[in-house]
Design an enzyme around this catalytic site. Sequence first.
Site, PDB file in Angstrom:
ATOM      1  CG  HIS A  37      -4.896  -2.962  -0.304  1.00  0.00           C
ATOM      2  ND1 HIS A  37      -4.361  -2.342  -1.411  1.00  0.00           N
ATOM      3  CD2 HIS A  37      -4.356  -2.331   0.776  1.00  0.00           C
ATOM      4  CE1 HIS A  37      -3.545  -1.379  -1.023  1.00  0.00           C
ATOM      5  NE2 HIS A  37      -3.521  -1.357   0.302  1.00  0.00           N
ATOM      6  CB  SER A  76      -0.945  -0.049   1.205  1.00  0.00           C
ATOM      7  OG  SER A  76      -1.966   0.905   1.111  1.00  0.00           O
ATOM      8  CG  ASP A 115      -6.315  -3.487  -3.800  1.00  0.00           C
ATOM      9  OD1 ASP A 115      -7.168  -3.066  -2.989  1.00  0.00           O
ATOM     10  OD2 ASP A 115      -5.210  -2.950  -3.966  1.00  0.00           O
TER      11      ASP A 115
END
Length: 478
Positions: free
Chosen positions: A450, A206, A390
Amino acid sequence: MVRAQWKVIILLILLMVIPSDGLFHSIYRSILVAQPFKGNAGQPLFLSPYIRTGKIKEGQRKSMVSPFPGMYDKSYAGYITVNQTYNSNLFFWFFPARTQPADAPVVLWLQGGPGGSSMFGLFVEHGPYIITSNMTVLSRDFPWTFSLSMLYIDNPVGTGFSFTDHIQGYAIDEDDVAQDLYSALVQFFKLFPEYAKNDFYITGESYAGKYVPAIAYYIHSLNPVRRFKIRLKGIALGDAYTDPETIIGGYATFLYEVGLLDEQQRRHFRKQCRKCIKYIKEQEWMKAFEVLDELLDGDLTAGPSFFQNVTGCTNYYNILQCTEPEDQSYFSKFLSLPQVRQAIHVGNRNFSDGAEVEKYLREDTVKSVKPWLAEIMNYYKVLIYNGQLDIIVAAALTERSLMTMDWKGSYAYRRTHKKIWKIFESDDEVAGYVRRVGKFHQVIVRGGGHILPYDQPLRSFDMINRFIYDRGWEPYKL
């Protein structure tokens, strides 16, 4: 079922015997441990004085984590001071590999956010332990610590257990982040010199898609001129927010094509994304941040973001999950227990949700580190992976960015097709897809979002070991 269990056992054996050849912040905001529960939490352990005075064995001994029911892996934890003027300290928790720790690569894990604690990665994603709702500690089936020595650092200063006594101790850009991390890493390897000779990898997901290239580039730049050298071999980035401008430019189309926006909503999203990109090009960083925050993140706005209003979902980490899974926050209560705090040497220090960290990094949020990443891709092994499900950094958005990267292998990359990846030859399920050019690996993992190791623990475990140990992507034969 029996056959599946045997496959897992065989995979673990293979790992031992095969030679090597903030922005995204909602999930962390719910993880706030302001004060520990009542009880004796001990005192914080500051290790830099032991390092400076050469009391290495004493520092190692004091940093060893005390046994706790369910926590039996050998590990070390404590604080490293990275700025004496502002009393800025980074907290680390280090787990030597379960197998062949003397030779296993050392892998640094950095959480995103900005301001997300790496304790999330430890307890929710790939560390040796899982925390249940009743605070029971369970062993993870596929911990990365099985074959890798994992170093979890709460980064930047002000994240999780890391802290500073002065506002000037907070990072305002990636140069600050890299400088503090470099200081921590040099001190860490001086405290544990037996691991300084091992290969070193930097990983994260991220917003750490900025941290990882930043510290890797810092090491790459300083190694030639410093006496103490860090043996950097490569980096791995998961769902990485490395290149905001290119990623933001693809949001409207992606969200429309997966059914989260209708035509009118797409037009609004596209208009706001174009406004954000215009501000980025003009280096109006704060204006760009505010547009993006109101549109998508909703971290510092008074109410929900536009995305949250039109989708009804707070979770943009997995298209199949509208809200964050409850069990992803259990570890925060666990870290409030005084006996746990005493064991990991943090005492009564607050565990921060990272709001202050994000506040000081607001302008950094929309800046790119793409040139640094390109330089790292020219010289080191690089893995960039995405979970197929994601939203916030979707696989299509990562590919959109990679197509604009200027590095030695860019021409070949644009002409290379992805290949099917299975863990075992007999598997019915496809684990994902791989595109490889030289030392660069791009992987899309099926069935994951994610927070990939949480969604797909076995596939993530196999992926990271294939990459680090140079085992290729051909399926194993039973």
